[in-house]
Design a protein around this motif. Structure first.
Motif, PDB file in Angstrom:
ATOM      1  N   LEU A   1       0.826  -1.209   0.000  1.00 45.57           N
ATOM      2  CA  LEU A   1       0.000   0.000   0.000  1.00 45.57           C
ATOM      3  C   LEU A   1       0.862   1.263   0.000  1.00 45.57           C
ATOM      4  O   LEU A   1       0.512   2.249  -0.653  1.00 45.57           O
ATOM      5  CB  LEU A   1      -0.951  -0.013   1.200  1.00 45.57           C
ATOM      6  CG  LEU A   1      -1.996  -1.128   1.176  1.00 45.57           C
ATOM      7  CD1 LEU A   1      -2.839  -1.091   2.446  1.00 45.57           C
ATOM      8  CD2 LEU A   1      -2.865  -1.059  -0.067  1.00 45.57           C
ATOM      9  N   ASP A   2       1.994   1.225   0.712  1.00 47.67           N
ATOM     10  CA  ASP A   2       2.893   2.385   0.710  1.00 47.67           C
ATOM     11  C   ASP A   2       3.365   2.699  -0.714  1.00 47.67           C
ATOM     12  O   ASP A   2       3.467   3.872  -1.091  1.00 47.67           O
ATOM     13  CB  ASP A   2       4.097   2.142   1.620  1.00 47.67           C
ATOM     14  CG  ASP A   2       3.752   2.218   3.097  1.00 47.67           C
ATOM     15  OD1 ASP A   2       2.649   2.711   3.440  1.00 47.67           O
ATOM     16  OD2 ASP A   2       4.578   1.758   3.920  1.00 47.67           O
TER      17      ASP A   2
ATOM     18  N   VAL B   1       0.526   4.680  -2.507  1.00 46.11           N
ATOM     19  CA  VAL B   1       0.001   5.930  -1.931  1.00 46.11           C
ATOM     20  C   VAL B   1       0.089   7.091  -2.902  1.00 46.11           C
ATOM     21  O   VAL B   1      -0.902   7.759  -3.171  1.00 46.11           O
ATOM     22  CB  VAL B   1       0.713   6.275  -0.600  1.00 46.11           C
ATOM     23  CG1 VAL B   1       0.412   7.694  -0.169  1.00 46.11           C
ATOM     24  CG2 VAL B   1       0.309   5.301   0.494  1.00 46.11           C
ATOM     25  N   SER B   2       1.267   7.354  -3.433  1.00 42.74           N
ATOM     26  CA  SER B   2       1.456   8.585  -4.217  1.00 42.74           C
ATOM     27  C   SER B   2       1.184   8.409  -5.705  1.00 42.74           C
ATOM     28  O   SER B   2       1.179   9.384  -6.447  1.00 42.74           O
ATOM     29  CB  SER B   2       2.883   9.104  -4.027  1.00 42.74           C
ATOM     30  OG  SER B   2       3.808   8.179  -4.553  1.00 42.74           O
TER      31      SER B   2
ATOM     32  N   THR C   1      -6.415   3.384   6.044  1.00 42.22           N
ATOM     33  CA  THR C   1      -5.331   3.655   5.090  1.00 42.22           C
ATOM     34  C   THR C   1      -5.885   3.831   3.683  1.00 42.22           C
ATOM     35  O   THR C   1      -5.515   4.765   2.966  1.00 42.22           O
ATOM     36  CB  THR C   1      -4.297   2.515   5.114  1.00 42.22           C
ATOM     37  OG1 THR C   1      -3.710   2.454   6.416  1.00 42.22           O
ATOM     38  CG2 THR C   1      -3.213   2.718   4.075  1.00 42.22           C
TER      39      THR C   1
ATOM     40  N   MET D   1      -6.002   7.072   1.107  1.00 46.25           N
ATOM     41  CA  MET D   1      -5.504   6.993  -0.275  1.00 46.25           C
ATOM     42  C   MET D   1      -6.604   7.345  -1.274  1.00 46.25           C
ATOM     43  O   MET D   1      -6.388   7.240  -2.473  1.00 46.25           O
ATOM     44  CB  MET D   1      -4.987   5.569  -0.553  1.00 46.25           C
ATOM     45  CG  MET D   1      -3.773   5.199   0.269  1.00 46.25           C
ATOM     46  SD  MET D   1      -3.367   3.425   0.213  1.00 46.25           S
ATOM     47  CE  MET D   1      -2.998   3.189  -1.515  1.00 46.25           C
TER      48      MET D   1
END
Length: 185
Positions: free
Chosen positions: A90-91, A94-95, A126, A130
């Motif tokens: 997921l990290d 994110v962007s 989370t 997002m």
């Protein structure tokens, strides 16, 4: 036809959450596949800057998420939280924006009576951050999962749990634009 991408929070080959994931995919009316998050490198923003080319496994994950009409995340709970490999995946998302507005279902399963409620709540938070479209009616916490799975077929065999999974998949399909559920088996 709706395309569903599933991510498993467990990397174990014979995990109960893997059995839940496979069972849920069989109940989804549409094209469905899974993403391999075990090959992802540890998240490092230096590898993901404006001029950086993301590592190949990250690019593959992002492409798969972008092509999907909906996401299904099935995960165990470790130490009252999200497993590290899933949080890492997921990290990496994110962007990049692939989850923005995408219908998402979160299902956690646990041998305990709580059904992985801590991990479920953390994942939903989370994913909302997002700007994923977490479909509350498609999210589930499955308690006491062990006896609900046939170890030979690695599938859920408990009828009430299968009925609940079918309902969850119907809600996810509807949110993704496919109102027809998979037929009951």
């Amino acid at each position: 036809m709706t395309r569903l991408l599933a991510l498993s929070g467990s990397l174990r080959a014979r995990s109960s959450n893997g059995a839940v994931l496979r069972s849920a995919l069989e109940l989804f009316d549409g094209s469905a596949g899974t993403a391999d998050i075990g090959a992802l490198p540890h998240f490092n923003p230096d590898l993901d800057g404006e001029d950086a080319t993301p590592p190949a496994p990250v690019a593959a994950l992002r492409t798969a998420v972008a092509r999907a009409d909906a996401l299904l995340i099935v995960s165990p709970e470790y130490a009252h939280g999200v497993p590290g490999a899933l949080k890492n995946a997921l990290d990496w998302l994110v962007s990049s924006g692939e989850c923005v507005g995408k219908p998402i279902a979160v299902i956690t399963a646990s041998p305990f009576p709580t059904g992985g409620d801590h991990a479920n709540a953390q994942l939903r938070e989370t994913l909302r951050m997002m700007t994923g479209n977490v479909i509350a009616d498609a999210c589930r916490e499955i308690p006491a999962i062990g006896p609900k799975i046939d170890p030979r077929t690695e599938r859920v065999t408990d009828e009430p749990t299968l009925t609940d999974l079918r309902t969850a998949m119907t809600h996810l399909a509807t949110a993704a634009g496919t109102p027809t559920p998979a037929p009951a088996t």
